[in-house]
Design an enzyme around this catalytic site. Structure first.
Site, PDB file in Angstrom:
ATOM      1  N   GLY A  27      -4.351  -2.245   9.947  1.00  0.00           N
ATOM      2  CA  GLY A  27      -3.263  -3.190  10.177  1.00  0.00           C
ATOM      3  C   GLY A  27      -2.847  -3.819   8.870  1.00  0.00           C
ATOM      4  O   GLY A  27      -3.547  -3.706   7.858  1.00  0.00           O
ATOM      5  N   ASN A  28      -1.710  -4.473   8.886  1.00  0.00           N
ATOM      6  CA  ASN A  28      -1.284  -5.177   7.687  1.00  0.00           C
ATOM      7  C   ASN A  28      -0.275  -6.263   8.035  1.00  0.00           C
ATOM      8  O   ASN A  28       0.432  -6.164   9.039  1.00  0.00           O
ATOM      9  CB  ASN A  28      -0.713  -4.206   6.639  1.00  0.00           C
ATOM     10  CG  ASN A  28       0.240  -3.201   7.243  1.00  0.00           C
ATOM     11  OD1 ASN A  28       1.322  -3.557   7.695  1.00  0.00           O
ATOM     12  ND2 ASN A  28      -0.144  -1.929   7.270  1.00  0.00           N
ATOM     13  N   SER A  44      -3.798  -2.068   0.072  1.00  0.00           N
ATOM     14  CA  SER A  44      -4.060  -0.854   0.848  1.00  0.00           C
ATOM     15  C   SER A  44      -5.561  -0.560   0.936  1.00  0.00           C
ATOM     16  O   SER A  44      -6.251  -0.545  -0.086  1.00  0.00           O
ATOM     17  CB  SER A  44      -3.357   0.324   0.166  1.00  0.00           C
ATOM     18  OG  SER A  44      -3.628   1.511   0.846  1.00  0.00           O
ATOM     19  N   GLY A  45      -6.041  -0.362   2.161  1.00  0.00           N
ATOM     20  CA  GLY A  45      -7.397   0.160   2.372  1.00  0.00           C
ATOM     21  C   GLY A  45      -8.536  -0.748   1.949  1.00  0.00           C
ATOM     22  O   GLY A  45      -9.675  -0.294   1.836  1.00  0.00           O
ATOM     23  N   SER A  73      -0.184  -2.224   0.599  1.00  0.00           N
ATOM     24  CA  SER A  73      -0.286  -1.417   1.811  1.00  0.00           C
ATOM     25  C   SER A  73       0.677  -0.226   1.744  1.00  0.00           C
ATOM     26  O   SER A  73       1.810  -0.364   1.272  1.00  0.00           O
ATOM     27  CB  SER A  73       0.071  -2.299   3.015  1.00  0.00           C
ATOM     28  OG  SER A  73       0.368  -1.486   4.120  1.00  0.00           O
ATOM     29  N   ASP A  75       2.257   0.947   4.031  1.00  0.00           N
ATOM     30  CA  ASP A  75       3.408   0.673   4.906  1.00  0.00           C
ATOM     31  C   ASP A  75       4.423  -0.272   4.255  1.00  0.00           C
ATOM     32  O   ASP A  75       5.415  -0.640   4.890  1.00  0.00           O
ATOM     33  CB  ASP A  75       2.935   0.064   6.235  1.00  0.00           C
ATOM     34  CG  ASP A  75       2.161   1.071   7.064  1.00  0.00           C
ATOM     35  OD1 ASP A  75       2.566   2.247   7.077  1.00  0.00           O
ATOM     36  OD2 ASP A  75       1.157   0.685   7.695  1.00  0.00           O
ATOM     37  N   HIS A  94       1.875  -5.211  11.266  1.00  0.00           N
ATOM     38  CA  HIS A  94       1.712  -3.884  11.875  1.00  0.00           C
ATOM     39  C   HIS A  94       0.271  -3.745  12.329  1.00  0.00           C
ATOM     40  O   HIS A  94      -0.646  -4.072  11.577  1.00  0.00           O
ATOM     41  CB  HIS A  94       2.053  -2.794  10.861  1.00  0.00           C
ATOM     42  CG  HIS A  94       1.740  -1.415  11.352  1.00  0.00           C
ATOM     43  ND1 HIS A  94       2.135  -0.957  12.592  1.00  0.00           N
ATOM     44  CD2 HIS A  94       1.047  -0.382  10.789  1.00  0.00           C
ATOM     45  CE1 HIS A  94       1.727   0.287  12.752  1.00  0.00           C
ATOM     46  NE2 HIS A  94       1.054   0.651  11.683  1.00  0.00           N
ATOM     47  N   HIS A 168       2.940   6.176  17.283  1.00  0.00           N
ATOM     48  CA  HIS A 168       2.306   5.458  16.173  1.00  0.00           C
ATOM     49  C   HIS A 168       1.766   4.107  16.659  1.00  0.00           C
ATOM     50  O   HIS A 168       0.604   4.031  17.048  1.00  0.00           O
ATOM     51  CB  HIS A 168       3.320   5.333  15.026  1.00  0.00           C
ATOM     52  CG  HIS A 168       2.759   4.729  13.784  1.00  0.00           C
ATOM     53  ND1 HIS A 168       3.412   4.790  12.577  1.00  0.00           N
ATOM     54  CD2 HIS A 168       1.623   4.029  13.560  1.00  0.00           C
ATOM     55  CE1 HIS A 168       2.681   4.169  11.651  1.00  0.00           C
ATOM     56  NE2 HIS A 168       1.598   3.698  12.239  1.00  0.00           N
TER      57      HIS A 168
HETATM   58 ZN   LIG Z   1       0.072   2.480  11.373  1.00  0.00          ZN
END
Ligand SMILES: [Zn+2]
Length: 231
Positions: A27-28, A44-45, A73, A75, A94, A168
């Site tokens: 998520g982010n 990210s990650g 991220s 995204d 998200h 998704h």
């Molecule tokens: Zn996703």
């Protein structure tokens, strides 16, 4: 820079975990600084256990990193496109929360079956079309943003503060990161209730008079839900 916003984005990310909407790094959250147009977003990650407020990444409108030792991220391009399209947005979330993702994987919009939904969302919660192979291969994250915008049509994003991306998961938004998280939590509960409603055999939305009544008594200039604010 933007230390206060970094703390808000950090806390909002942890709030997703606390509410069971996110496991691992699935998520982010991002938020926009309206004065500079800069976006603060989760790295990210990076594990939620080791993440700190100072690890949040500051990017400009084009996605260039302005401050931060981590990559933003993956995204981020989706977030940036939604911010560009909708100036009212101050926060985006998200997740892959279970019930909302189940609806997304089924490729189905969530119909407004009752007042819980209508208290929060005006009309159905849209599900995007599938991306074409070409859209997946090139500019995947930007195209994800495009189909979200397409799915909202002319709707005001603050009255329909979520969309399900086909196969998704959900993207949610609000005036700030806190409101986007609140909307993500509400969406998951509404998706769960709608899932059971369908299992019990209902497929038609509730009547428009009831839906409008519930939406309008909580939102807009004629709202009368809750306590009157001090003047
Ligand atoms: Zn996703």
């Amino acid at each position: 820079m933007l230390e206060k916003l970094k703390t808000e984005v950090y806390n909002a990310n942890l709030e997703l975990v606390r509410n069971g909407l996110v496991i691992h790094t699935w998520g982010n959250v991002s938020a926009r600084d309206h004065d500079t147009g800069m976006i603060v977003i989760k790295p990210s990650g990076v594990s939620y256990n080791s993440m700190k407020a100072a690890d949040m990444v500051v990017i400009d409108k084009k996605g260039n990193v302005v401050e931060g030792k981590f990559k933003p991220s993956t995204d981020a391009p989706t977030h940036l496109l939604l911010y560009e399209k909708w100036s009212s947005l101050g926060g985006i979330v998200h997740t892959h929360s279970s019930f909302a993702t189940a609806w997304a994987q089924a490729g189905r919009a969530i119909p407004p079956f009752g007042t819980t939904h209508a208290d929060h969302f005006r009309g159905e919660i849209p599900c995007t079309r599938s991306l074409t192979d070409k859209e997946i291969i090139n500019d995947y994250e930007v195209n994800t943003g495009r189909i979200i915008i397409e799915s909202l049509g002319k709707a005001d994003p603050l009255t329909v503060p979520s969309a399900l991306v086909n196969c998704h998961g959900p993207f949610c938004w609000g005036k700030d990161a806190d409101e986007a998280v609140y909307n993500a939590i509400s969406l998951e509960e509404i998706a769960k209730i709608a899932f059971y409603t369908v299992l019990l055999g209902r497929s038609e939305p509730a009547g428009i008079a009831l839906l409008d009544k519930h939406f309008n008594r909580k939102h807009g200039s004629a709202a009368y839900y809750g306590q009157t604010k001090n003047k």
